[in-house]
Motif scaffolding. Structure first.
Motif, PDB file in Angstrom:
ATOM      1  N   ILE A 104       1.397  -0.906   0.505  1.00 37.25           N
ATOM      2  CA  ILE A 104       0.124  -0.271  -0.133  1.00 37.25           C
ATOM      3  C   ILE A 104       0.916   1.426   0.335  1.00 37.25           C
ATOM      4  CG2 ILE A 104      -1.648  -0.764   1.140  1.00 37.25           C
ATOM      5  CD1 ILE A 104      -1.064  -0.547   4.001  1.00 37.25           C
ATOM      6  N   THR A 105       0.576   2.774  -0.162  1.00 36.91           N
ATOM      7  CA  THR A 105       1.091   3.905  -0.377  1.00 36.91           C
ATOM      8  C   THR A 105       1.612   3.947   1.098  1.00 36.91           C
ATOM      9  OG1 THR A 105       0.464   3.886  -2.567  1.00 36.91           O
ATOM     10  CG2 THR A 105       1.256   6.154  -1.488  1.00 36.91           C
ATOM     11  N   HIS A 106       2.141   4.356   1.221  1.00 38.38           N
ATOM     12  CA  HIS A 106       2.825   5.275   2.742  1.00 38.38           C
ATOM     13  C   HIS A 106       1.479   6.859   2.402  1.00 38.38           C
ATOM     14  CE1 HIS A 106       4.662   8.306   0.106  1.00 38.38           C
ATOM     15  NE2 HIS A 106       5.558   7.337  -0.553  1.00 38.38           N
ATOM     16  N   PRO A 107       1.868   6.930   3.472  1.00 42.45           N
ATOM     17  CA  PRO A 107       1.236   8.031   4.017  1.00 42.45           C
ATOM     18  C   PRO A 107       1.557   9.089   3.165  1.00 42.45           C
ATOM     19  CG  PRO A 107       1.887   7.448   6.077  1.00 42.45           C
ATOM     20  CD  PRO A 107       2.377   6.741   5.068  1.00 42.45           C
ATOM     21  N   THR A 108       0.860   9.845   2.739  1.00 47.78           N
ATOM     22  CA  THR A 108       1.043  11.174   1.944  1.00 47.78           C
ATOM     23  C   THR A 108       1.789  11.491   2.370  1.00 47.78           C
ATOM     24  OG1 THR A 108      -1.087  11.168   1.093  1.00 47.78           O
ATOM     25  CG2 THR A 108      -0.097  13.038  -0.013  1.00 47.78           C
ATOM     26  N   PHE A 109       2.585  12.516   1.812  1.00 47.14           N
ATOM     27  CA  PHE A 109       4.375  13.189   2.276  1.00 47.14           C
ATOM     28  C   PHE A 109       3.351  15.310   2.537  1.00 47.14           C
ATOM     29  CE2 PHE A 109       7.380  16.606   1.112  1.00 47.14           C
ATOM     30  CZ  PHE A 109       8.048  16.442   2.362  1.00 47.14           C
ATOM     31  N   SER A 110       3.523  15.463   3.575  1.00 41.78           N
ATOM     32  CA  SER A 110       3.092  16.363   3.786  1.00 41.78           C
ATOM     33  C   SER A 110       4.031  16.816   5.271  1.00 41.78           C
ATOM     34  CB  SER A 110       1.840  16.000   4.028  1.00 41.78           C
ATOM     35  OG  SER A 110       1.685  17.491   5.286  1.00 41.78           O
ATOM     36  N   LEU A 111       4.108  18.300   5.112  1.00 41.52           N
ATOM     37  CA  LEU A 111       5.073  18.060   6.124  1.00 41.52           C
ATOM     38  C   LEU A 111       4.573  19.486   7.765  1.00 41.52           C
ATOM     39  CD1 LEU A 111       8.722  19.819   5.100  1.00 41.52           C
ATOM     40  CD2 LEU A 111       7.846  17.996   6.036  1.00 41.52           C
ATOM     41  N   GLU A 112       3.134  19.154   7.340  1.00 37.40           N
ATOM     42  CA  GLU A 112       1.705  19.617   7.893  1.00 37.40           C
ATOM     43  C   GLU A 112       1.784  19.132   9.358  1.00 37.40           C
ATOM     44  OE1 GLU A 112      -1.707  20.345   6.444  1.00 37.40           O
ATOM     45  OE2 GLU A 112      -0.591  21.502   4.872  1.00 37.40           O
ATOM     46  N   LYS A 113       1.855  19.649  10.454  1.00 39.48           N
ATOM     47  CA  LYS A 113       1.725  19.132  12.028  1.00 39.48           C
ATOM     48  C   LYS A 113       0.814  18.306  12.483  1.00 39.48           C
ATOM     49  CE  LYS A 113       4.691  22.499  14.229  1.00 39.48           C
ATOM     50  NZ  LYS A 113       5.169  23.078  15.294  1.00 39.48           N
ATOM     51  N   GLY A 114      -0.230  18.530  12.251  1.00 43.07           N
ATOM     52  CA  GLY A 114      -1.653  17.289  11.750  1.00 43.07           C
ATOM     53  C   GLY A 114      -1.371  15.812  10.917  1.00 43.07           C
ATOM     54  N   SER A 115      -0.673  16.587  10.056  1.00 45.89           N
ATOM     55  CA  SER A 115      -0.307  14.933   9.074  1.00 45.89           C
ATOM     56  C   SER A 115       0.259  13.598   9.270  1.00 45.89           C
ATOM     57  CB  SER A 115       0.354  15.793   7.530  1.00 45.89           C
ATOM     58  OG  SER A 115       1.120  15.827   7.769  1.00 45.89           O
ATOM     59  N   LYS A 116      -0.646  12.308   9.058  1.00 48.15           N
ATOM     60  CA  LYS A 116      -0.382  11.692   9.016  1.00 48.15           C
ATOM     61  C   LYS A 116       1.384  11.019   8.929  1.00 48.15           C
ATOM     62  CE  LYS A 116      -0.640   6.863  10.529  1.00 48.15           C
ATOM     63  NZ  LYS A 116       0.004   5.913  11.312  1.00 48.15           N
ATOM     64  N   PHE A 117       1.975  11.189   8.276  1.00 50.68           N
ATOM     65  CA  PHE A 117       3.489  11.653   7.388  1.00 50.68           C
ATOM     66  C   PHE A 117       4.280  12.365   8.273  1.00 50.68           C
ATOM     67  CE2 PHE A 117       7.288  13.270   5.642  1.00 50.68           C
ATOM     68  CZ  PHE A 117       8.078  11.859   4.810  1.00 50.68           C
ATOM     69  N   TYR A 118       3.970  13.427   9.215  1.00 45.45           N
ATOM     70  CA  TYR A 118       4.562  14.743   9.989  1.00 45.45           C
ATOM     71  C   TYR A 118       4.189  13.649  11.031  1.00 45.45           C
ATOM     72  CZ  TYR A 118       6.201  18.435  12.239  1.00 45.45           C
ATOM     73  OH  TYR A 118       7.741  19.480  13.112  1.00 45.45           O
ATOM     74  N   GLN A 119       3.810  13.050  11.412  1.00 47.28           N
ATOM     75  CA  GLN A 119       3.549  12.543  13.095  1.00 47.28           C
ATOM     76  C   GLN A 119       4.260  11.157  13.399  1.00 47.28           C
ATOM     77  OE1 GLN A 119      -0.208  10.897  13.372  1.00 47.28           O
ATOM     78  NE2 GLN A 119      -1.256  12.952  13.819  1.00 47.28           N
ATOM     79  N   GLU A 120       4.409  10.654  11.817  1.00 49.30           N
ATOM     80  CA  GLU A 120       5.326   9.512  11.859  1.00 49.30           C
ATOM     81  C   GLU A 120       7.033   9.631  11.567  1.00 49.30           C
ATOM     82  OE1 GLU A 120       5.196   6.423   8.808  1.00 49.30           O
ATOM     83  OE2 GLU A 120       3.006   6.153   9.580  1.00 49.30           O
ATOM     84  N   LEU A 121       7.753  11.381  11.014  1.00 49.55           N
ATOM     85  CA  LEU A 121       8.409  11.832  10.587  1.00 49.55           C
ATOM     86  C   LEU A 121       8.783  12.508  12.541  1.00 49.55           C
ATOM     87  CD1 LEU A 121      10.766  13.117   9.501  1.00 49.55           C
ATOM     88  CD2 LEU A 121       9.669  15.298   9.347  1.00 49.55           C
ATOM     89  N   MET A 122       8.047  12.908  13.415  1.00 55.72           N
ATOM     90  CA  MET A 122       8.407  12.945  14.607  1.00 55.72           C
ATOM     91  C   MET A 122       8.287  11.908  15.477  1.00 55.72           C
ATOM     92  SD  MET A 122       8.419  16.597  15.004  1.00 55.72           S
ATOM     93  CE  MET A 122       9.191  16.082  16.159  1.00 55.72           C
ATOM     94  N   GLU A 123       7.617  10.224  15.395  1.00 58.62           N
ATOM     95  CA  GLU A 123       8.385   9.587  16.249  1.00 58.62           C
ATOM     96  C   GLU A 123       9.663   9.892  15.791  1.00 58.62           C
ATOM     97  OE1 GLU A 123       6.483   5.300  16.525  1.00 58.62           O
ATOM     98  OE2 GLU A 123       6.635   6.769  14.324  1.00 58.62           O
ATOM     99  N   VAL A 124      10.079   9.849  14.428  1.00 62.30           N
ATOM    100  CA  VAL A 124      11.231   9.059  14.583  1.00 62.30           C
ATOM    101  C   VAL A 124      12.473  10.158  15.115  1.00 62.30           C
ATOM    102  CG1 VAL A 124      13.143   8.878  13.003  1.00 62.30           C
ATOM    103  CG2 VAL A 124      10.770   8.269  12.246  1.00 62.30           C
ATOM    104  N   TYR A 125      11.903  11.287  15.258  1.00 61.89           N
ATOM    105  CA  TYR A 125      12.732  12.290  15.957  1.00 61.89           C
ATOM    106  C   TYR A 125      12.632  12.163  17.565  1.00 61.89           C
ATOM    107  CZ  TYR A 125      14.838  16.825  17.795  1.00 61.89           C
ATOM    108  OH  TYR A 125      15.926  17.847  17.877  1.00 61.89           O
ATOM    109  N   ASP A 126      12.068  12.008  17.878  1.00 58.31           N
ATOM    110  CA  ASP A 126      11.406  11.548  19.609  1.00 58.31           C
ATOM    111  C   ASP A 126      11.556  10.501  20.179  1.00 58.31           C
ATOM    112  OD1 ASP A 126       9.936  13.993  19.135  1.00 58.31           O
ATOM    113  OD2 ASP A 126       7.867  12.930  19.364  1.00 58.31           O
ATOM    114  N   VAL A 127      11.470   9.426  19.400  1.00 60.87           N
ATOM    115  CA  VAL A 127      12.116   8.431  19.679  1.00 60.87           C
ATOM    116  C   VAL A 127      13.982   7.388  19.390  1.00 60.87           C
ATOM    117  CG1 VAL A 127      12.454   5.811  19.402  1.00 60.87           C
ATOM    118  CG2 VAL A 127       9.957   6.863  18.975  1.00 60.87           C
ATOM    119  N   SER A 128      14.150   8.336  18.649  1.00 62.36           N
ATOM    120  CA  SER A 128      15.970   8.966  18.879  1.00 62.36           C
ATOM    121  C   SER A 128      16.388   9.681  19.976  1.00 62.36           C
ATOM    122  CB  SER A 128      16.485   9.253  17.928  1.00 62.36           C
ATOM    123  OG  SER A 128      17.568   9.535  17.291  1.00 62.36           O
ATOM    124  N   LYS A 129      15.200  10.434  19.798  1.00 56.96           N
ATOM    125  CA  LYS A 129      16.489  11.733  21.305  1.00 56.96           C
ATOM    126  C   LYS A 129      15.749  10.904  22.780  1.00 56.96           C
ATOM    127  CE  LYS A 129      16.903  15.373  20.795  1.00 56.96           C
ATOM    128  NZ  LYS A 129      17.971  15.990  21.287  1.00 56.96           N
TER     129      LYS A 129
END
Length: 444
Positions: free
Chosen positions: A215-240
């Motif tokens: 299936i297609t990955h979550p639609t690319f978006s840097l809007e803070k409420g988007s699924k993609f941005y949430q996944e991006l922040m998860e990478v950052y937060d988990v790493s920290k």
């Protein structure tokens, strides 16, 4: 003088006795196959094969050995007609009483040698084993070797038609700098995307590279409420969160254990060098050895395990790389540095190819499915594959649990989004289930 003649007489008797020493039957054990596979793995590390190419180096020699042994027992059936475009190998003549296990290991080593760069390293192993076998029973060795070379020739002709050579001449991957969602080379080496045409390699059991298109990955978006941005922040937060625990945290240990990056660039001042490790597929091939030894698998069962698992790994890479260069998704490291934290570094070095789906997840899903079909679920094992690289043993209660840990290690390492991990694991298990369904052994 008489004493001297007596000594000469005894010497001649000893020489004659040694010359007339009866030939010993040559016995091949599973350990000989483990040694051959280990040697291929060592050479792969030395020669620095990319993960997809490494999967190709493993699979063809295993199939050659399997096809030879399939003639010996009713429990094994030929892969001809089950594996794409593979035709029946030349059959061993019964009148020659060929040692098929010996022929299988000779074919494995000879075909492996043709797929690596440092051939002389494989020849060292061959020369040692050949000398021993010749001393034990030269006629038996020569007959098996002659037959093994016939099979190698047949498998090579099939192998050479898999489009690999053609992909060597295809153009490099072109980076799309105008689209912010597209993959870009990452530090420190900023390497080109590796194997962008791997989906053109002939599959083994899959109908096509796109058979299990995810299936297609979550639609690319840097809007803070988007699924993609949430996944991006998860990478950052988990790493920290992980790094705050220190280098001895469980998550960092898991990330490092499953790193399996064959070429990690290290920078020291003005100098850059590489540390070499096994590939993801090689790690799972190492698990095959562990499971085979623990279950006391005989030669046929051992070769079957290597073959089925290596086919699963090879098709998994083709399936995964088909999606990687179709979706062409940017890595977390690039976006985090551009938009969140310019000084952030992932725990693992980001490998040089697009993000979606996770190669570790796809390959681990496929390999673990094949291994579960062979050795059963809830198969406990101690994985010492990474010990040579200074990492401790990790223990698992099943192959599937090991695959799940391998998959989530990419989040801990800071190199993949959640969707690539979860969807990739499903994609790999789909590949593995198809291979289990198409290639069955009577003793499984």
């Amino acid at each position: 003088m008489k004493s001297l003649r007596h000594c000469l007489y005894l010497t001649i008797l000893v020489l004659v006795a040694s010359c007339n020493k009866p030939a010993e039957p040559i016995e091949i054990t599973p350990e000989v196959f483990h040694v051959s596979v280990d040697k291929v793995m060592d050479i792969q590390i030395h020669d620095i094969f990319s993960p997809p190419v490494a999967s190709r180096v493993f699979v063809y020699p295993n199939i050659a050995a399997y096809e030879i042994l399939a003639q010996k027992t009713n429990e094994m059936s030929s892969l001809a007609g089950k594996v794409n475009e593979l035709t029946s190998i030349p059959m061993a003549e019964e009148s020659k009483n060929i040692n098929l296990e010996l022929a299988a290991i000779i074919a494995h080593m000879e075909l492996s040698k043709s797929l690596i760069f440092s051939e002389e390293k494989m020849e060292v192993l061959q020369d040692s084993l050949y000398a021993d076998w010749q001393e034990k029973n030269e006629p038996e060795f020569n007959t098996a070797k002659t037959y093994a070379f016939e099979v190698v020739k047949h498998i090579k002709q099939w192998m050479d038609a898999d489009n690999y050579n053609q992909t060597r001449t295809m153009p490099k991957f072109t980076v799309d700098t105008d689209d912010p969602s597209r993959w870009q080379p990452t530090p420190p080496s900023y390497m080109d995307g590796i194997e962008p045409h791997w989906n053109k390699i002939r599959t083994f059991v899959l109908d096509s590279a796109a058979q299990f298109k995810p299936i297609t990955h979550p639609t690319f978006s840097l809007e803070k409420g988007s699924k993609f941005y949430q996944e991006l922040m998860e990478v950052y937060d988990v790493s920290k969160e992980i790094t705050a625990k220190g280098n001895d945290s469980e998550e960092i240990e898991i990330a490092q254990f499953w790193d399996c990056n064959p070429f990690v660039s290290v920078t020291r001042g003005h100098f850059m060098f590489a540390t070499k490790k096994i590939s993801p597929g090689a790690h799972w091939i190492g698990i095959v050895k562990i499971a085979s030894r623990k279950s006391n698998a005989d030669v046929a069962q051992t070769v079957n395990a290597y073959t089925k698992t290596s086919i699963a790994i090879a098709d998994a890479f083709i399936s995964c790389w088909d999606e990687k260069y179709r979706s062409n998704l940017i890595r977390p490291e690039t976006l985090i540095n551009q938009h969140i934290d310019p000084d952030w570094l992932p725990i693992l070095q980001t490998p040089p190819f697009p993000e979606y789906t996770s190669g570790h997840s796809v390959v681990s899903g496929a390999a673990s499915t094949a291994l579960t079909a062979i050795f059963g679920d809830n198969f406990q094992f101690d994985d010492d594959t990474e010990v040579p690289f200074g990492l401790p043993i990790r223990s698992f209660d099943s192959f599937n649990l090991a695959a799940e840990e391998a998959a989530v290690s990419r989040l801990y390492g800071g190199i993949h989004y959640r969707a690539a991990i979860d969807v990739g694991l499903t994609q790999g298990r789909n590949v593995g289930n198809l291979i289990v369904e198409r290639i069955k052994m009577k003793f499984e």
